[in-house]
Design an enzyme around this catalytic site. Sequence first.
Site, PDB file in Angstrom:
ATOM      1  N   SER A 111       0.806  -1.230   0.000  1.00  0.00           N
ATOM      2  CA  SER A 111       0.000   0.000   0.000  1.00  0.00           C
ATOM      3  C   SER A 111       0.836   1.275   0.000  1.00  0.00           C
ATOM      4  CB  SER A 111      -0.904   0.026   1.230  1.00  0.00           C
ATOM      5  OG  SER A 111      -0.123  -0.055   2.410  1.00  0.00           O
TER       6      SER A 111
ATOM      7  N   HIS B  82      -0.979   4.749   6.964  1.00  0.00           N
ATOM      8  CA  HIS B  82      -0.285   5.389   5.839  1.00  0.00           C
ATOM      9  C   HIS B  82      -0.093   6.880   6.118  1.00  0.00           C
ATOM     10  CE1 HIS B  82      -2.816   1.977   4.416  1.00  0.00           C
ATOM     11  NE2 HIS B  82      -1.625   1.586   3.999  1.00  0.00           N
TER      12      HIS B  82
ATOM     13  N   ASP C   4      -4.044   8.024   7.841  1.00  0.00           N
ATOM     14  CA  ASP C   4      -5.144   7.192   8.345  1.00  0.00           C
ATOM     15  C   ASP C   4      -4.704   6.283   9.502  1.00  0.00           C
ATOM     16  OD1 ASP C   4      -3.549   5.361   7.056  1.00  0.00           O
ATOM     17  OD2 ASP C   4      -5.026   4.762   5.555  1.00  0.00           O
TER      18      ASP C   4
END
Length: 372
Positions: free
Chosen positions: A42, A347, A344
């Site tokens: 990610s 990240h 978040d």
Amino acid sequence: MAINKKSMVSLFLISISSLLPFPISALPKGCSFDAMYQLGDSISDTGNLIREAPIGTYSAFARLPYGETYFKKPTGRCSNGLLMVDFIASALHLPLLNPYLERDADFTHGVNFAVAGSTALDTSYLAKSKIIAPVTNSSLSVQLGWFKDHLQSICYTQTECAHKLEKALFLVGEIGGNDYNYAFFQAKRIGEIQSYVPHIVQKIKDAARKVIDHGAKTVIVPGNFPIGCLPIYLTAFRSDDPAAYDELKCLEGLNNMAMFHNDHLQRALKQLRKEYPDVTIVYADYYTALQWVLSHAPSLGFEEKSLQKACCGTGGDYNFDLTKMCGAPGVPVCPDPETHISWDGIHLTEKAYKYMADFLMHNIMPEIQCAI
Ligand SMILES: *[C@@H]1O[C@H](CO)[C@@H](O)[C@H](O)[C@H]1NC(C)=O
């Protein structure tokens, strides 16, 4: 050693802080990559997971506020805007990399194979240690399979393919972070988690070797973040013992785990350089890059009180709750993500990624013959 690592780092930091923001446009013509290929998770997924996951599963990244700042719409990037891979592409005067699973996308300047949630080890291998990879099965070897398939669409013979890849920049990782994340959050003991390190590092080394065997001449291999600084870990592993925290208020034991991985990885890369003396293999120090951002946060425009709080999230000291994460209905977003490092809880914000990328490129560009 007379100078410890920390003081060397701060010396270096003082010398580069005056250079920020980085003069991206000032790269010399000699630096001429014509493509980039990204494998990873990610930290660099530009839209693969949201195309592979069935509708409804992990669709948070497919919804606002993801993407709100730069794109004004979600793209599948796990941030409010751009990622490090985007800043690196821009610095090399290349377009942003399209995700492999966007079938009709333009791949003339490379492909992004990274999938959010993916692991370095195969999910079947992790399952043997009773670790579930809940998000995707598209681990590093699956992504390498995609890379091979893609090659078949752009070249015919091995020589032709190798020639095509000569001027491409390969980013192998960050990957492996999720192997540790899943182990920690599925209650594995630290000793057991440490025993995975050689396997995870071997997997990353093998991946680098594979792209080199296909013709890659420039390979960047990033290490893991200081995970003890991330709200998700700070929340789950909070401690009443002040000694559990370092000077940046991060969990020291978890950071040591990340360093242990990074040390192994750097040793593996050293061996790889011996094996392939004509290939440029560079370690990207995400760990120090994020620590640099954290320790220079106020002068970079981040709010002192928000350094370890997620911008998008709710609850607790770190504005993070595993059961009510960013993107879920009713979860609030901070009005100005530029003031936050964490987007978040897992990240980072676009701004934090930008500064990390600046820091990294300052180190890496000269090594890949792109002097600044
Ligand atoms: C991964 O593969 C396993 C075994 O085939 C399957 O049970 C599981 O649902 C898959 N996971 C995801 C996230 O697709």
